[in-house]
Design a protein around this motif. Structure first.
Motif, mmCIF file in Angstrom:
data_model
loop_
_atom_site.group_PDB
_atom_site.id
_atom_site.type_symbol
_atom_site.label_atom_id
_atom_site.label_comp_id
_atom_site.label_asym_id
_atom_site.label_seq_id
_atom_site.Cartn_x
_atom_site.Cartn_y
_atom_site.Cartn_z
ATOM 1 N N TYR A 15 -1.283 1.137 -51.778
ATOM 2 C CA TYR A 15 -0.809 0.743 -50.792
ATOM 3 C C TYR A 15 0.051 1.690 -49.418
ATOM 4 O O TYR A 15 0.276 2.097 -50.588
ATOM 5 C CB TYR A 15 -0.582 -0.631 -50.310
ATOM 6 N N THR A 46 -0.483 -8.288 -51.013
ATOM 7 C CA THR A 46 -0.627 -6.570 -50.948
ATOM 8 C C THR A 46 -0.244 -6.951 -49.724
ATOM 9 O O THR A 46 0.443 -5.884 -48.956
ATOM 10 C CB THR A 46 -2.069 -5.933 -50.890
ATOM 11 N N ALA A 47 -0.200 -7.287 -48.309
ATOM 12 C CA ALA A 47 0.487 -7.624 -47.388
ATOM 13 C C ALA A 47 1.630 -7.688 -47.191
ATOM 14 O O ALA A 47 2.591 -6.417 -46.600
ATOM 15 C CB ALA A 47 -0.168 -8.959 -46.667
ATOM 16 N N THR A 48 2.492 -8.308 -48.333
ATOM 17 C CA THR A 48 4.167 -7.832 -48.537
ATOM 18 C C THR A 48 3.743 -6.203 -48.827
ATOM 19 O O THR A 48 4.879 -6.124 -48.191
ATOM 20 C CB THR A 48 4.416 -8.560 -49.333
ATOM 21 N N ASP A 55 3.077 2.360 -48.331
ATOM 22 C CA ASP A 55 4.625 2.141 -47.861
ATOM 23 C C ASP A 55 5.120 2.594 -46.544
ATOM 24 O O ASP A 55 4.755 2.478 -45.687
ATOM 25 C CB ASP A 55 5.334 2.435 -48.771
ATOM 26 N N SER A 56 6.323 1.561 -46.008
ATOM 27 C CA SER A 56 6.768 1.373 -44.549
ATOM 28 C C SER A 56 7.394 2.949 -44.013
ATOM 29 O O SER A 56 7.584 3.437 -43.527
ATOM 30 C CB SER A 56 8.078 0.458 -44.532
ATOM 31 N N SER A 98 2.578 -3.432 -48.392
ATOM 32 C CA SER A 98 1.764 -2.464 -47.838
ATOM 33 C C SER A 98 3.087 -3.179 -45.837
ATOM 34 O O SER A 98 2.634 -1.812 -45.169
ATOM 35 C CB SER A 98 0.530 -2.211 -47.151
ATOM 36 N N GLN A 99 3.097 -4.149 -46.112
ATOM 37 C CA GLN A 99 3.938 -3.934 -44.982
ATOM 38 C C GLN A 99 3.438 -3.942 -43.789
ATOM 39 O O GLN A 99 3.152 -3.402 -42.157
ATOM 40 C CB GLN A 99 5.075 -3.363 -44.286
ATOM 41 N N GLY A 100 1.529 -4.582 -43.802
ATOM 42 C CA GLY A 100 1.140 -3.764 -42.569
ATOM 43 C C GLY A 100 0.220 -2.864 -42.522
ATOM 44 O O GLY A 100 -0.092 -2.336 -41.732
ATOM 45 N N THR A 101 1.383 -1.351 -43.383
ATOM 46 C CA THR A 101 0.021 -0.622 -43.036
ATOM 47 C C THR A 101 -1.031 -0.111 -43.895
ATOM 48 O O THR A 101 -1.592 1.131 -43.430
ATOM 49 C CB THR A 101 1.604 0.696 -43.260
ATOM 50 N N HIS A 104 -7.142 -3.598 -45.485
ATOM 51 C CA HIS A 104 -6.208 -4.451 -46.438
ATOM 52 C C HIS A 104 -7.158 -4.785 -47.849
ATOM 53 O O HIS A 104 -8.854 -4.213 -47.393
ATOM 54 C CB HIS A 104 -6.471 -5.438 -45.742
#
Length: 176
Positions: free
Chosen positions: A161, A133-135, A163-164, A137-140, A113
């Protein structure tokens, strides 16, 4: 102007390196270093770095120089709560004026993060995850590589970041 004259006029004298005050207390794991330094004026700088705590986890610190004297390094406020994975790094420091700086880096909490933290009028505030950044990276995973401040409270930063689809993407963010 003779060769070397301009360079000589711009040169100062490097003083003797010193241990960052306070890192002996923080760095129980024996792995500390400064990653970035920024100076708003002569003798008024801030630096950020990392150290290993007594559990061997990598934590982050900031330290300020005020009127030519380095203060005691402190753990970046708020990062203990963010850095649940025990790995954090500072990548960039930018000071707009004495006592007004921004720092950016990354911490691990299941994934990477990006975080920022501000020094305002000589006091370090609480670190926070970079908004949005959480949105993205969707947590990745996300990380902050660079921060630059034009004036106190007016900074821009950038990083990346994943991406999915597993592709690395770039982000920018501003503070105003």
């Amino acid at each position: 102007m003779p060769a070397g004259t301009q360079a000589a006029a711009l040169e100062g004298t490097w003083h003797t390196a010193q241990k960052v005050p306070g890192t002996a207390t923080l760095n129980k794991g024996g792995n500390a270093q400064v990653q970035s330094v920024s100076c708003a004026s002569a003798g008024n700088c801030s630096a950020g770095g990392s150290y290993a705590d007594s559990s061997g986890h990598q934590q982050v610190f900031v330290v300020s120089e005020v009127n030519g004297t380095w203060r005691t390094a402190i753990e970046v406020p708020g990062t203990a709560a963010l850095n649940t994975g025990g790995a954090a790094w500072i990548y960039s420091v930018s000071c707009a004026s004495a006592g007004n700086c921004s720092v950016g880096g990354s911490y691990f909490a299941g994934s990477w993060h990006a975080f920022v933290v501000n020094e305002v009028n000589g006091s370090w505030h609480t670190a926070m995850q970079v908004p949005g950044t959480a949105t993205l990276s969707q947590g990745t995973g996300a990380w902050l590589d660079s921060v630059s401040c034009a004036s106190a409270g007016n900074c821009s930063a950038g990083g990346g970041y994943t991406d999915s689809y597993g592709h690395r993407q770039a982000f920018v963010v501003r503070e105003s």
